[in-house]
Design a protein around this motif. Structure first.
Motif, PDB file in Angstrom:
ATOM      1  N   ARG A  14       1.146  -1.990  -5.930  1.00  5.34           N
ATOM      2  CA  ARG A  14       0.796  -0.615  -6.309  1.00  5.34           C
ATOM      3  C   ARG A  14      -0.092   0.037  -5.247  1.00  5.34           C
ATOM      4  O   ARG A  14       0.129   1.185  -4.860  1.00  5.34           O
ATOM      5  CB  ARG A  14       0.086  -0.595  -7.665  1.00  5.34           C
ATOM      6  CG  ARG A  14      -0.266   0.811  -8.134  1.00  5.34           C
ATOM      7  CD  ARG A  14      -0.950   0.860  -9.505  1.00  5.34           C
ATOM      8  NE  ARG A  14      -0.232   0.109 -10.507  1.00  5.34           N
ATOM      9  CZ  ARG A  14      -0.632  -1.064 -11.029  1.00  5.34           C
ATOM     10  NH1 ARG A  14      -1.764  -1.613 -10.634  1.00  5.34           N
ATOM     11  NH2 ARG A  14       0.080  -1.674 -11.937  1.00  5.34           N
ATOM     12  N   THR A  18       1.144   3.267  -3.110  1.00  6.28           N
ATOM     13  CA  THR A  18       0.428   4.552  -3.161  1.00  6.28           C
ATOM     14  C   THR A  18      -0.116   4.919  -1.785  1.00  6.28           C
ATOM     15  O   THR A  18      -0.164   6.094  -1.439  1.00  6.28           O
ATOM     16  CB  THR A  18      -0.700   4.541  -4.210  1.00  6.28           C
ATOM     17  OG1 THR A  18      -1.571   3.445  -3.965  1.00  6.28           O
ATOM     18  CG2 THR A  18      -0.137   4.436  -5.613  1.00  6.28           C
ATOM     19  N   GLN A  24       7.491   4.696  -7.613  1.00 11.01           N
ATOM     20  CA  GLN A  24       8.094   3.429  -8.023  1.00 11.01           C
ATOM     21  C   GLN A  24       9.604   3.474  -7.799  1.00 11.01           C
ATOM     22  O   GLN A  24      10.194   2.486  -7.367  1.00 11.01           O
ATOM     23  CB  GLN A  24       7.778   3.131  -9.488  1.00 11.01           C
ATOM     24  CG  GLN A  24       6.356   2.712  -9.722  1.00 11.01           C
ATOM     25  CD  GLN A  24       6.106   2.282 -11.154  1.00 11.01           C
ATOM     26  OE1 GLN A  24       6.921   2.506 -12.051  1.00 11.01           O
ATOM     27  NE2 GLN A  24       4.957   1.662 -11.385  1.00 11.01           N
ATOM     28  N   GLU A  42       5.008  -4.208 -11.059  1.00 14.63           N
ATOM     29  CA  GLU A  42       3.688  -3.631 -10.746  1.00 14.63           C
ATOM     30  C   GLU A  42       2.685  -3.833 -11.873  1.00 14.63           C
ATOM     31  O   GLU A  42       1.499  -3.974 -11.630  1.00 14.63           O
ATOM     32  CB  GLU A  42       3.809  -2.129 -10.450  1.00 14.63           C
ATOM     33  CG  GLU A  42       3.989  -1.815  -9.007  1.00 14.63           C
ATOM     34  CD  GLU A  42       3.699  -0.353  -8.667  1.00 14.63           C
ATOM     35  OE1 GLU A  42       3.122   0.397  -9.491  1.00 14.63           O
ATOM     36  OE2 GLU A  42       4.051   0.039  -7.534  1.00 14.63           O
TER      37      GLU A  42
END
Length: 122
Positions: A14, A18, A24, A42
């Motif tokens: 994750r 990001t 995703q 995740e």
């Protein structure tokens, strides 16, 4: 299943996703899994196969050590030493549009191009 390991891998994935400003769905498409499966990964609800772990490392630009929580900068969002942060390739809305357009017939893609050009002139 080792829940602690699954949580570690999910959290590191994750952070890396990001940092690259990917959704995703973007990552799921790139590693060839369903978006729901990637989301479960995740959240620490499953462990990836070795093949999927390798794909994740490649697409998220992280080492296996980072995903497995074995490196010093695991899950802290830091870039690799001496490496600048990776710049995003496209905005998320552009990537979503591309996912929608890819399966269309060439004639429909051409028509969408004409519409986009017309909108851009206004």
């Amino acid at each position: 299943m080792d829940k602690k390991l699954a949580t570690t891998i999910g959290a590191a994935a994750r952070v890396a996703r990001t940092r690259l400003e990917l959704t995703q769905a973007d990552v799921a498409e790139r590693i060839d899994v369903a978006t729901e499966v990637y989301g479960r990964l995740e959240r620490g609800g499953m462990l990836p196969s070795v093949q999927t772990l390798l794909k994740l490392c490649h697409e998220l630009h992280v080492s296996a050590d980072e995903l497995l929580g074995l490196s010093a900068n695991a899950v802290n969002g830091a870039s690799r030493p001496g490496e600048p942060p990776t710049a995003p390739q496209e905005r998320p809305e552009v990537r979503r549009l591309l996912r929608t357009v890819r399966p269309l017939e060439p004639a429909k893609v051409k028509l969408l191009g004409l519409v986009a050009n017309a909108l851009n002139r206004r």
